[in-house]
Design a protein around this motif. Structure first.
Motif, PDB file in Angstrom:
ATOM      1  N   THR A  99       0.819  -1.267  -0.089  1.00 31.77           N
ATOM      2  CA  THR A  99      -0.015  -0.078   0.195  1.00 31.77           C
ATOM      3  C   THR A  99       0.841   1.187   0.076  1.00 31.77           C
ATOM      4  O   THR A  99       2.136   1.266   0.317  1.00 31.77           O
ATOM      5  N   ALA A 100       0.304   2.213  -0.467  1.00 37.08           N
ATOM      6  CA  ALA A 100       1.207   3.668  -0.396  1.00 37.08           C
ATOM      7  C   ALA A 100       1.483   3.959   1.031  1.00 37.08           C
ATOM      8  O   ALA A 100       2.695   4.631   1.343  1.00 37.08           O
ATOM      9  N   GLN A 101       0.877   3.678   2.018  1.00 42.60           N
ATOM     10  CA  GLN A 101       1.353   3.838   3.387  1.00 42.60           C
ATOM     11  C   GLN A 101       2.336   3.177   3.768  1.00 42.60           C
ATOM     12  O   GLN A 101       3.523   3.775   4.344  1.00 42.60           O
ATOM     13  N   ARG A 102       2.252   1.996   3.399  1.00 40.73           N
ATOM     14  CA  ARG A 102       3.237   1.103   3.915  1.00 40.73           C
ATOM     15  C   ARG A 102       4.573   1.285   3.080  1.00 40.73           C
ATOM     16  O   ARG A 102       5.603   1.111   3.721  1.00 40.73           O
ATOM     17  N   ALA A 103       4.289   1.559   1.947  1.00 41.69           N
ATOM     18  CA  ALA A 103       5.595   1.634   1.062  1.00 41.69           C
ATOM     19  C   ALA A 103       6.387   2.961   1.663  1.00 41.69           C
ATOM     20  O   ALA A 103       7.474   3.250   1.456  1.00 41.69           O
ATOM     21  N   ALA A 104       5.549   3.993   1.842  1.00 44.96           N
ATOM     22  CA  ALA A 104       6.476   5.209   2.674  1.00 44.96           C
ATOM     23  C   ALA A 104       7.103   4.733   3.774  1.00 44.96           C
ATOM     24  O   ALA A 104       8.185   5.260   4.048  1.00 44.96           O
ATOM     25  N   LYS A 105       6.592   3.882   4.615  1.00 47.39           N
ATOM     26  CA  LYS A 105       7.227   3.336   6.045  1.00 47.39           C
ATOM     27  C   LYS A 105       8.480   2.586   5.369  1.00 47.39           C
ATOM     28  O   LYS A 105       9.385   2.880   6.059  1.00 47.39           O
ATOM     29  N   GLY A 106       8.239   1.910   4.572  1.00 48.36           N
ATOM     30  CA  GLY A 106       9.546   1.005   4.007  1.00 48.36           C
ATOM     31  C   GLY A 106      10.643   2.054   3.422  1.00 48.36           C
ATOM     32  O   GLY A 106      11.839   1.777   3.705  1.00 48.36           O
ATOM     33  N   ARG A 107       9.879   2.955   2.688  1.00 51.81           N
ATOM     34  CA  ARG A 107      11.239   3.922   1.830  1.00 51.81           C
ATOM     35  C   ARG A 107      12.048   4.579   3.191  1.00 51.81           C
ATOM     36  O   ARG A 107      13.277   4.914   3.017  1.00 51.81           O
ATOM     37  N   ALA A 108      11.120   5.044   4.190  1.00 54.58           N
ATOM     38  CA  ALA A 108      12.009   5.831   5.227  1.00 54.58           C
ATOM     39  C   ALA A 108      13.044   4.576   5.788  1.00 54.58           C
ATOM     40  O   ALA A 108      13.883   5.279   6.198  1.00 54.58           O
ATOM     41  N   ALA A 109      12.410   3.452   6.250  1.00 52.50           N
ATOM     42  CA  ALA A 109      13.090   2.431   7.078  1.00 52.50           C
ATOM     43  C   ALA A 109      14.617   2.093   5.918  1.00 52.50           C
ATOM     44  O   ALA A 109      15.550   2.135   6.715  1.00 52.50           O
ATOM     45  N   LEU A 110      14.302   1.823   4.733  1.00 48.27           N
ATOM     46  CA  LEU A 110      15.291   1.617   4.148  1.00 48.27           C
ATOM     47  C   LEU A 110      16.257   2.446   3.655  1.00 48.27           C
ATOM     48  O   LEU A 110      17.477   2.520   3.883  1.00 48.27           O
ATOM     49  N   GLY A 111      15.716   3.808   3.790  1.00 50.02           N
ATOM     50  CA  GLY A 111      16.683   4.909   3.410  1.00 50.02           C
ATOM     51  C   GLY A 111      17.679   5.208   4.534  1.00 50.02           C
ATOM     52  O   GLY A 111      18.760   5.665   4.549  1.00 50.02           O
ATOM     53  N   GLY A 112      17.204   5.069   5.683  1.00 49.35           N
ATOM     54  CA  GLY A 112      17.631   4.979   7.093  1.00 49.35           C
ATOM     55  C   GLY A 112      19.266   4.152   7.087  1.00 49.35           C
ATOM     56  O   GLY A 112      20.160   4.428   7.237  1.00 49.35           O
ATOM     57  N   LEU A 113      18.823   2.843   6.625  1.00 47.68           N
ATOM     58  CA  LEU A 113      19.748   1.682   6.627  1.00 47.68           C
ATOM     59  C   LEU A 113      20.880   1.918   5.416  1.00 47.68           C
ATOM     60  O   LEU A 113      22.083   1.898   5.492  1.00 47.68           O
ATOM     61  N   LEU A 114      20.145   2.504   4.360  1.00 44.31           N
ATOM     62  CA  LEU A 114      21.249   2.389   2.948  1.00 44.31           C
ATOM     63  C   LEU A 114      21.906   3.863   3.176  1.00 44.31           C
ATOM     64  O   LEU A 114      23.133   3.664   2.650  1.00 44.31           O
ATOM     65  N   SER A 115      21.526   4.858   4.029  1.00 46.32           N
ATOM     66  CA  SER A 115      22.551   6.004   4.102  1.00 46.32           C
ATOM     67  C   SER A 115      23.931   5.665   4.917  1.00 46.32           C
ATOM     68  O   SER A 115      24.776   6.295   4.809  1.00 46.32           O
ATOM     69  N   GLY A 116      24.089   4.627   5.805  1.00 48.46           N
ATOM     70  CA  GLY A 116      25.153   4.287   6.327  1.00 48.46           C
ATOM     71  C   GLY A 116      25.771   3.046   5.681  1.00 48.46           C
ATOM     72  O   GLY A 116      26.841   2.627   6.140  1.00 48.46           O
ATOM     73  N   ALA A 117      25.260   2.686   4.646  1.00 50.83           N
ATOM     74  CA  ALA A 117      25.864   1.335   4.035  1.00 50.83           C
ATOM     75  C   ALA A 117      27.247   1.548   3.363  1.00 50.83           C
ATOM     76  O   ALA A 117      27.975   0.562   3.483  1.00 50.83           O
ATOM     77  N   LEU A 118      27.324   2.570   2.442  1.00 53.03           N
ATOM     78  CA  LEU A 118      28.766   2.558   2.039  1.00 53.03           C
ATOM     79  C   LEU A 118      29.855   3.149   2.892  1.00 53.03           C
ATOM     80  O   LEU A 118      30.898   2.588   2.780  1.00 53.03           O
ATOM     81  N   PRO A 119      29.324   4.023   3.827  1.00 54.25           N
ATOM     82  CA  PRO A 119      30.450   4.453   4.899  1.00 54.25           C
ATOM     83  C   PRO A 119      30.807   3.053   5.737  1.00 54.25           C
ATOM     84  O   PRO A 119      31.998   3.091   6.082  1.00 54.25           O
ATOM     85  N   ALA A 120      29.876   2.380   5.896  1.00 48.47           N
ATOM     86  CA  ALA A 120      30.175   1.330   6.795  1.00 48.47           C
ATOM     87  C   ALA A 120      31.153   0.243   5.979  1.00 48.47           C
ATOM     88  O   ALA A 120      31.921  -0.434   6.442  1.00 48.47           O
ATOM     89  N   TRP A 121      30.922   0.057   4.392  1.00 44.22           N
ATOM     90  CA  TRP A 121      31.699  -0.753   3.926  1.00 44.22           C
ATOM     91  C   TRP A 121      33.145   0.002   3.705  1.00 44.22           C
ATOM     92  O   TRP A 121      34.023  -0.931   3.626  1.00 44.22           O
ATOM     93  N   ARG A 122      33.318   1.172   3.906  1.00 43.42           N
ATOM     94  CA  ARG A 122      34.699   1.648   3.687  1.00 43.42           C
ATOM     95  C   ARG A 122      35.359   1.435   5.293  1.00 43.42           C
ATOM     96  O   ARG A 122      36.547   0.877   4.888  1.00 43.42           O
ATOM     97  N   ARG A 123      34.692   1.441   6.101  1.00 42.80           N
ATOM     98  CA  ARG A 123      35.385   1.086   7.423  1.00 42.80           C
ATOM     99  C   ARG A 123      35.884  -0.282   7.450  1.00 42.80           C
ATOM    100  O   ARG A 123      36.905  -0.483   7.969  1.00 42.80           O
ATOM    101  N   LEU A 124      34.802  -1.024   6.998  1.00 38.32           N
ATOM    102  CA  LEU A 124      35.046  -2.542   7.009  1.00 38.32           C
ATOM    103  C   LEU A 124      36.112  -2.801   6.002  1.00 38.32           C
ATOM    104  O   LEU A 124      37.061  -3.621   6.409  1.00 38.32           O
ATOM    105  N   ALA A 125      36.251  -2.463   4.847  1.00 34.29           N
ATOM    106  CA  ALA A 125      37.314  -2.684   4.040  1.00 34.29           C
ATOM    107  C   ALA A 125      38.568  -2.159   4.348  1.00 34.29           C
ATOM    108  O   ALA A 125      39.684  -2.951   4.451  1.00 34.29           O
ATOM    109  N   ALA A 126      38.549  -0.711   5.021  1.00 31.54           N
ATOM    110  CA  ALA A 126      39.978  -0.519   5.582  1.00 31.54           C
ATOM    111  C   ALA A 126      40.303  -1.585   6.690  1.00 31.54           C
ATOM    112  O   ALA A 126      41.626  -1.654   6.946  1.00 31.54           O
TER     113      ALA A 126
END
Length: 422
Positions: A99-126
């Motif tokens: 639904t539109a409402q649950r998709a909006a919640k999912g977008r916010a949740a995924l956006g929060g996780l994904l915002s830290g994904a690449l910085p975390a990979w940089r730290r892990l690779a280093a």
């Protein structure tokens, strides 16, 4: 009986990243790894760090487009008829989540996780002294027809792509890709701020070696179920031997569902299988990953090897692979004029997917010592490093807001409204 301070069930990219983070936090960690053959999605994925995939695949738009993407109509989406008993209940939950409402919640949740994904990979690779395993060169999306280009460009411009940046692929860039194929290309876009790894299997091996070098222990075994012991649980291995641990983290991909359900959790994870072909790259240029969106096909170069990956197949994890998927991949490559040289290997493996396309990360309410991190769908590689960091913080007792990822959101078939501080 075996003993450990912390037992991590699952030797894929998420489980290994979590085990390494916990070991570095000072935990005595036993990683229980079933060593499956063929290797799971942690080995066979496209190697793409997909921080642009903020839009959840449980949405009105994705649901409406599903019939046009069916395998029988030339698309990449398939539901194995023989496995309908496995995926039909999942589909019912997916429709309810789209639904539109649950998709909006999912977008916010995924956006929060994904915002830290690449910085975390940089730290892990280093941290493993291999920053070179992370290649931050973005990726390309190209189209073969004007209608597909028009629709695709409009969709990407309207989409939430998080920290990634989108630009039209200029004439020189489009010609660079077009020289590699015989099918005319009419347009494309370049994503910046995304990345790839040098090879998923290599990265998984390096993380495992770092875990063991820092004193982590590995047990090659399968886990049959979780058994209650008072207010806690133990892991029962195939064959009946038990592992007693102060804390247990379930991070075993598709297999996590059965383990969580053995304690009464509602964990509707499904096997969402992908396929790839891989051979020597030959004359394929050293391009970043290229998505041929008309074909739902991604090509990624890993050193001297070229991998072609596609398909979203809902099935039982134990079902045999479908040879028609590899045949379709070969036709796509033939149509494009792409030749895989030398030994061509074919692979299939299951992504662990929950109906709302959000992972399950948190602490169980059914056992004091049970934690979980699974269901990362197409984003297992992307989110592995940040999931490891989050899980280590959670298990250290730090406050982590994981409300959108609480497994109990499925207990009543709808989103929980209670805010959870783990």
């Amino acid at each position: 009986m075996k003993a450990a301070g912390t037992a991590v069930i699952g030797g894929g990219i998420v489980g290994t990243a979590c085990a390494l983070a916990l070991r570095r936090a000072g935990e005595d960690v036993l990683l229980i790894d079933p060593r499956r053959d063929p290797p799971p999605a942690s080995f066979g994925n496209a190697g793409h760090i997909a921080v642009e995939q903020v839009e959840p695949l449980a949405s009105p738009a994705a649901l409406a487009s599903a019939p046009l993407r069916l395998f029988g109509l030339g698309g990449a989406l398939d539901f194995r008829l023989a496995d309908a008993a496995a995926w039909a209940p999942w589909v019912s939950r997916y429709v309810a989540a789209s639904t539109a409402q649950r998709a909006a919640k999912g977008r916010a949740a995924l956006g929060g996780l994904l915002s830290g994904a690449l910085p975390a990979w940089r730290r892990l690779a280093a941290s493993i002294d291999r920053p070179d395993v992370l290649m931050e060169q973005g990726h390309l999306v190209v189209w073969e027809t004007s209608d597909a280009a028009r629709r695709g460009l409009a969709a990407w411009r309207a989409a939430d792509i998080g920290s990634a940046r989108l630009a039209n692929l200029d004439d020189a860039g489009l010609r660079r890709v077009a020289r590699q194929v015989k099918t005319p290309l009419v347009g494309g876009v370049r994503f910046e701020g995304t990345a790839q790894v040098t090879a998923p299997g290599e990265v998984l091996r390096l993380l495992g070696e770092a875990f063991e070098a820092e004193g982590g222990r590995r047990l090659v075994a399968g886990v049959e179920r979780l058994a209650s012991t008072g207010r806690g649980v133990q892991a029962v291995l195939d064959g009946g031997e038990r592992v007693a641990a102060g804390r247990i983290l379930v991070a075993s991909g598709v297999g996590s569902g059965a383990l969580m359900r053995s304690l009464g959790h509602v964990a509707p994870v499904i096997a969402e299988r992908g396929y790839h072909l891989e051979g020597d790259a030959g004359g394929w240029s050293d391009l970043p990953p290229v998505v041929f969106e008309d074909r739902s096909l991604i090509l990624t170069r890993f050193g001297e090897r070229l991998r072609a990956a596609s398909f979203v197949e809902f099935c039982r994890e134990a079902s045999p692979p479908d040879p028609m998927k590899w045949a379709r991949l070969r036709r796509h490559l033939d149509d494009l004029g792409i030749v895989l040289h030398g030994e061509v290997r074919q692979w299939s493996g299951a992504r662990p997917t929950l109906p709302d396309y959000l992972p399950a990360i948190g602490r169980s309410r059914r056992a004091d010592n049970l934690y979980y991190a699974f269901g990362h769908q197409h984003l297992g590689l992307t989110l592995a490093a940040t999931t490891g960091e989050i899980t280590a913080r959670l298990m250290a007792g730090e406050p982590v807001d994981l409300a959108p990822f609480d497994i109990d959101r499925f207990a009543s078939g709808r989103d929980r409204t209670t805010r959870i501080r783990a």
